[in-house]
Enzyme design. Sequence first.
Site, PDB file in Angstrom:
ATOM      1  N   ASN A 234     -17.997  22.098 -25.152  1.00 14.68           N
ATOM      2  CA  ASN A 234     -17.315  21.839 -26.421  1.00 14.68           C
ATOM      3  C   ASN A 234     -16.487  20.580 -26.220  1.00 14.68           C
ATOM      4  O   ASN A 234     -15.666  20.532 -25.301  1.00 14.68           O
ATOM      5  CB  ASN A 234     -16.418  23.055 -26.752  1.00 14.68           C
ATOM      6  CG  ASN A 234     -15.462  22.789 -27.907  1.00 14.68           C
ATOM      7  OD1 ASN A 234     -15.622  21.833 -28.645  1.00 14.68           O
ATOM      8  ND2 ASN A 234     -14.461  23.655 -28.062  1.00 14.68           N
ATOM      9  N   GLY A 235     -16.721  19.549 -27.034  1.00 17.04           N
ATOM     10  CA  GLY A 235     -15.938  18.315 -26.882  1.00 17.04           C
ATOM     11  C   GLY A 235     -16.847  17.101 -26.879  1.00 17.04           C
ATOM     12  O   GLY A 235     -18.013  17.185 -27.285  1.00 17.04           O
TER      13      GLY A 235
ATOM     14  N   GLU B 276     -14.032  22.371 -50.381  1.00 19.26           N
ATOM     15  CA  GLU B 276     -14.575  22.756 -49.084  1.00 19.26           C
ATOM     16  C   GLU B 276     -15.454  23.993 -49.138  1.00 19.26           C
ATOM     17  O   GLU B 276     -16.373  24.117 -48.338  1.00 19.26           O
ATOM     18  CB  GLU B 276     -13.498  22.874 -48.004  1.00 19.26           C
ATOM     19  CG  GLU B 276     -12.455  23.901 -48.230  1.00 19.26           C
ATOM     20  CD  GLU B 276     -11.380  23.877 -47.149  1.00 19.26           C
ATOM     21  OE1 GLU B 276     -11.612  23.362 -46.058  1.00 19.26           O
ATOM     22  OE2 GLU B 276     -10.284  24.398 -47.421  1.00 19.26           O
TER      23      GLU B 276
ATOM     24  N   ARG C 142     -15.578  29.180 -36.333  1.00 21.51           N
ATOM     25  CA  ARG C 142     -15.159  27.848 -35.902  1.00 21.51           C
ATOM     26  C   ARG C 142     -15.989  26.756 -36.567  1.00 21.51           C
ATOM     27  O   ARG C 142     -15.576  25.599 -36.587  1.00 21.51           O
ATOM     28  CB  ARG C 142     -15.297  27.726 -34.376  1.00 21.51           C
ATOM     29  CG  ARG C 142     -14.338  28.619 -33.624  1.00 21.51           C
ATOM     30  CD  ARG C 142     -14.670  28.656 -32.153  1.00 21.51           C
ATOM     31  NE  ARG C 142     -14.457  27.387 -31.490  1.00 21.51           N
ATOM     32  CZ  ARG C 142     -13.294  26.958 -31.016  1.00 21.51           C
ATOM     33  NH1 ARG C 142     -12.233  27.711 -31.149  1.00 21.51           N
ATOM     34  NH2 ARG C 142     -13.188  25.799 -30.414  1.00 21.51           N
TER      35      ARG C 142
ATOM     36  N   TRP D  27     -21.442  22.402 -32.932  1.00 18.49           N
ATOM     37  CA  TRP D  27     -21.093  21.609 -34.109  1.00 18.49           C
ATOM     38  C   TRP D  27     -21.420  20.171 -33.722  1.00 18.49           C
ATOM     39  O   TRP D  27     -20.761  19.583 -32.868  1.00 18.49           O
ATOM     40  CB  TRP D  27     -19.602  21.786 -34.405  1.00 18.49           C
ATOM     41  CG  TRP D  27     -19.160  21.203 -35.711  1.00 18.49           C
ATOM     42  CD1 TRP D  27     -19.202  21.803 -36.936  1.00 18.49           C
ATOM     43  CD2 TRP D  27     -18.566  19.914 -35.920  1.00 18.49           C
ATOM     44  NE1 TRP D  27     -18.684  20.960 -37.888  1.00 18.49           N
ATOM     45  CE2 TRP D  27     -18.294  19.797 -37.297  1.00 18.49           C
ATOM     46  CE3 TRP D  27     -18.259  18.836 -35.082  1.00 18.49           C
ATOM     47  CZ2 TRP D  27     -17.712  18.663 -37.852  1.00 18.49           C
ATOM     48  CZ3 TRP D  27     -17.681  17.700 -35.636  1.00 18.49           C
ATOM     49  CH2 TRP D  27     -17.423  17.634 -37.013  1.00 18.49           C
TER      50      TRP D  27
ATOM     51  N   CYS E 120     -17.502  23.527 -31.690  1.00 14.93           N
ATOM     52  CA  CYS E 120     -18.343  24.348 -30.821  1.00 14.93           C
ATOM     53  C   CYS E 120     -17.597  25.570 -30.299  1.00 14.93           C
ATOM     54  O   CYS E 120     -16.379  25.548 -30.135  1.00 14.93           O
ATOM     55  CB  CYS E 120     -18.789  23.532 -29.613  1.00 14.93           C
ATOM     56  SG  CYS E 120     -19.591  22.000 -30.040  1.00 14.93           S
TER      57      CYS E 120
ATOM     58  N   GLU F  30      -3.864  20.869 -52.396  1.00 21.22           N
ATOM     59  CA  GLU F  30      -4.409  22.007 -51.652  1.00 21.22           C
ATOM     60  C   GLU F  30      -5.452  22.764 -52.498  1.00 21.22           C
ATOM     61  O   GLU F  30      -6.495  23.176 -51.985  1.00 21.22           O
ATOM     62  CB  GLU F  30      -3.252  22.921 -51.220  1.00 21.22           C
ATOM     63  CG  GLU F  30      -3.638  24.212 -50.541  1.00 21.22           C
ATOM     64  CD  GLU F  30      -4.420  24.055 -49.237  1.00 21.22           C
ATOM     65  OE1 GLU F  30      -4.563  22.925 -48.743  1.00 21.22           O
ATOM     66  OE2 GLU F  30      -4.929  25.068 -48.739  1.00 21.22           O
TER      67      GLU F  30
ATOM     68  N   HIS G 209      -2.836   6.542 -64.342  1.00 20.70           N
ATOM     69  CA  HIS G 209      -3.174   5.325 -63.601  1.00 20.70           C
ATOM     70  C   HIS G 209      -4.593   5.369 -63.045  1.00 20.70           C
ATOM     71  O   HIS G 209      -4.881   4.734 -62.040  1.00 20.70           O
ATOM     72  CB  HIS G 209      -2.148   5.101 -62.484  1.00 20.70           C
ATOM     73  CG  HIS G 209      -0.751   5.012 -63.016  1.00 20.70           C
ATOM     74  ND1 HIS G 209      -0.263   3.879 -63.615  1.00 20.70           N
ATOM     75  CD2 HIS G 209       0.221   5.934 -63.107  1.00 20.70           C
ATOM     76  CE1 HIS G 209       0.982   4.100 -64.031  1.00 20.70           C
ATOM     77  NE2 HIS G 209       1.292   5.351 -63.730  1.00 20.70           N
TER      78      HIS G 209
ATOM     79  N   LYS H 280      -9.322  23.298 -51.431  1.00 21.85           N
ATOM     80  CA  LYS H 280      -9.954  24.621 -51.330  1.00 21.85           C
ATOM     81  C   LYS H 280     -11.266  24.631 -52.098  1.00 21.85           C
ATOM     82  O   LYS H 280     -12.262  25.136 -51.620  1.00 21.85           O
ATOM     83  CB  LYS H 280      -9.062  25.731 -51.907  1.00 21.85           C
ATOM     84  CG  LYS H 280      -7.855  26.174 -51.118  1.00 21.85           C
ATOM     85  CD  LYS H 280      -8.127  26.881 -49.823  1.00 21.85           C
ATOM     86  CE  LYS H 280      -8.342  25.906 -48.708  1.00 21.85           C
ATOM     87  NZ  LYS H 280      -7.252  25.567 -47.864  1.00 21.85           N
TER      88      LYS H 280
ATOM     89  N   LYS I 263     -13.359  25.338 -38.029  1.00 26.56           N
ATOM     90  CA  LYS I 263     -12.023  25.933 -38.147  1.00 26.56           C
ATOM     91  C   LYS I 263     -11.041  25.240 -37.225  1.00 26.56           C
ATOM     92  O   LYS I 263      -9.872  25.115 -37.530  1.00 26.56           O
ATOM     93  CB  LYS I 263     -12.122  27.428 -37.806  1.00 26.56           C
ATOM     94  CG  LYS I 263     -10.826  28.201 -37.962  1.00 26.56           C
ATOM     95  CD  LYS I 263     -10.485  28.347 -39.420  1.00 26.56           C
ATOM     96  CE  LYS I 263      -9.141  28.992 -39.658  1.00 26.56           C
ATOM     97  NZ  LYS I 263      -8.657  28.664 -41.017  1.00 26.56           N
TER      98      LYS I 263
END
Length: 615
Positions: free
Chosen positions: A101-102, A495, A27, A75, A2, A488, A511, A492, A610
């Site tokens: 926010n939280g 996402e 964010r 969010w 948020c 990584e 394996h 990328k 973010k």
Amino acid sequence: MCGIVGYIGNREAYPIILKGLQRLEYRGYDSAGVALYDGKSIQLCKTKGKVGDLKKKCETSIDTTGSLGIGHTRWATHGVPNDVNSHPHFSNSGDLVIIHNGIIENYESIKKELLNRGYHFKSDTDTEVLVNLIEEIKINEDVKLGKAVQIALNQTVGAYAIAVFDKKKPNEIVVARLGSPLAIGVGEDEFFIASDASPFIEYTTNAIYLEDGEMAVVRRGKDVKIFNIKNDKWVNPYIQTLQLNLEQIEKGGYDHFMLKEIYEQPQAIRDTFRGRLREMEGLIKMAGVDDNIYRFLNARRIVIVACGTSWHAGLVAEYIFEDYLRIPVEVEYASEFRYRNPVIFKDDIVIAISQSGETADTMAAMKLAKEQGAFVFGVCNVVGSSISRLADAGAYTHAGPEIGVASTKAFTTQITVLTLIALKLAKEKGKISTSEFHRLLQELQQVPTKVEKMLESNKHVKQVAEVYKFATNCLYLGRGYNFPVALEGALKLKEISYIHAEGYPAAEMKHGPIALIDEQMPVIVIATRKGHYEKVVSNIQEIKSRKGKIIGIVTEGDETVKKLADHVIEVPETTDSLSPLLTTIPLQLLSYHIAVMLGKNVDQPRNLAKSVTVE
Ligand code: F6R
């Protein structure tokens, strides 16, 4: 997560808040809202969707005048993303308005009590419970808004950054924080409130960052009074002058922040070196390490805690530290570490890596390590962030603001900082020779120029992206230093393009993942000449035999992989330990182009945030 914006002053609040919310879009969020107050009536407008949707709705449904206002990007945590669950929320009387926010963890038991006392709730949110708890206290105990907020927060468990105002008090906004960031921009006779400074940087460079456990009463044309939420003690406001400028938080001609940030990497890495890498003097200077050199040199082991991309940077650091420093390193997901009763020694160095410096799990892991006596070192990008303040010492990455949700320059600059620390300590401990140290410093200094060269391959990478844009699965393989790069690269891609991708150590392919390989499967293999090259070439042969499509990331001039692969992307030669700084670039570009070609929202991928300020 948020985003919070607020304004109180003499200008119209709406345009400031709207632009501020746009600045906080990075964010990550799923709905947005605004409440405006002109001293007579409060106008509320909120909607599921983007700030653009909010703008359309506000401008056709409410009177947007008023010089006090609060706005929010949500969010979703409690309750699905919809108009009703969006913030701001009113209290039952309609007097109090809040943004949050939280997470209020004990909201259900508070809600039960409030329901018993006749309160009703429109939304499923913990936030609406909080604003009504504040109202109940304010009425019952006949106290001012600030006091009611303080009492209410002392009854809650969880994390928050809140801004709340009272219709009866048109000249003040009350804010508080615990675990979620909150900054107050101090202008002339006006104040701005925001989750970070980006919404108000064009109006003022003076900012107060609330500390955890602090609240403030912000009064129009007057002052900011800060208190400790627990003990009610006054805190002297510390006003910082921000170094941030508007240009840094704008796209500067690029289509997306992510692309801008990919291209900023040569400069970002140079900025990370600045003042630290002193090749002429043959040394690396880092105040956070120098001031605690005894602890570093006598550390039993290094434990790295981080999440996501920062965790991948930690994995690269594990290889570097063990290679050069010869002390054991463990790299932990902060979210696992914090809950699994880890063994922590007093002579451990715990390194917390975080771009935002606000990641809730990383902070909790740090707190645990500190409680058990370890020395905690922070590697952060955002100056003044919670993690940088919580750490015993630290080093900034100096990458500049990273707005694209997918981390790019944060990753390479984190690796750069960690490499500097490893080389510095290895030299001080006598684990590497002076000549090797000098050679590595020289190599390191050439990295930004090599990254520039790497970026020249953008057009070629785009052509490769064109071929694979409709893939539904992708495999990324690497060994040694380039195994974390494979992870990584896969992160990328998934996402921002929502294509399923997995990163694996190349040898581990046999394996399990090899079962997935057929002519539909693109396999991106990092096969640079210095990193277990022959072994990786064998892995490539194995993929080839199963008709997988091979995209090789190879050292310039490589002929062997070229013959086997469907495509190759060349990277300049460098020492093995520094190769992640180069090999990661084409993987960033590849995922960027695929996402753009698929029409995805590159800078704000769905469901992602973010700055992950809740656990
Ligand atoms: C991926 C990404 C996330 C972050 C993670 C940790 O591109 O950005 O995986 O790396 O949320 O965030 P910080 O580094 O801010 O602690």
